[in-house]
Design a protein around this motif. Structure first.
Motif, mmCIF file in Angstrom:
data_model
loop_
_atom_site.group_PDB
_atom_site.id
_atom_site.type_symbol
_atom_site.label_atom_id
_atom_site.label_comp_id
_atom_site.label_asym_id
_atom_site.label_seq_id
_atom_site.Cartn_x
_atom_site.Cartn_y
_atom_site.Cartn_z
ATOM 1 N N SER A 1 3.056 3.091 -6.986
ATOM 2 C CA SER A 1 4.058 3.471 -7.435
ATOM 3 C C SER A 1 4.280 4.814 -6.879
ATOM 4 O O SER A 1 4.775 5.461 -5.743
ATOM 5 N N ARG B 1 3.789 4.919 -2.962
ATOM 6 C CA ARG B 1 5.114 4.876 -2.569
ATOM 7 C C ARG B 1 6.057 5.117 -1.990
ATOM 8 O O ARG B 1 6.976 5.552 -1.590
ATOM 9 N N GLU C 1 7.341 -5.016 -0.751
ATOM 10 C CA GLU C 1 6.825 -3.340 -1.521
ATOM 11 C C GLU C 1 4.959 -4.442 -1.265
ATOM 12 O O GLU C 1 4.898 -6.052 -2.360
#
Length: 140
Positions: free
Chosen positions: A60, A63, A120
């Protein structure tokens, strides 16, 4: 210096480096505007460039960094292309994950309106475990 002191110092340094990577509200707002897409969803959009993040502790975080970088290019969408383990920095043997992607500018009506979670990437299957490096002179 004892091994325990060196390990404690190394852990403290890694934590300081991690915490110093704070973000601004503006960075968070810009990254939130960039949408994760599949390659087929950005057909007809303008390719702006390839992106590579520095290694981060979590996917995360990587990202977020990828989206922040895409936003700085003026992108509306990002396609995640590769994730790979990499040392967090030269001071530690701890490994994080780096993320590569492609930034796109999609005109109104093109590209998805919300993040496509199928686009993702997940954590790499093989992530080396943090090492105590007991074979290194510094840690003896």
């Amino acid at each position: 210096m004892t091994r325990q002191k060196v390990l404690t110092l190394g852990t403290a340094l890694s934590l300081m480096l991690t915490l110093s990577a704070c973000t601004s509200v503006q960075d968070e707002q810009e990254a939130a505007r960039v949408i994760t897409a599949l390659p087929t969803e950005v057909q007809g959009c303008t390719f702006l460039g390839d992106l590579d993040t520095a290694p981060r502790i979590t996917m995360s975080s990587a990202r977020f960094e990828l989206k922040r970088m895409a936003a700085q290019l003026g992108a509306t969408h990002v396609v995640e292309t590769l994730n790979y383990p990499q040392r967090l920095n030269r001071m530690t043997w701890d490994v994080g994950v780096a993320l590569s992607g492609r930034a796109y500018l999609c005109p109104e009506g093109l590209g998805p309106k919300v993040n496509n979670h199928k686009g993702e990437l997940k954590m790499p299957d093989f992530m080396p475990h943090p090492s105590l490096n007991s074979d290194q002179p510094l840690f003896n």
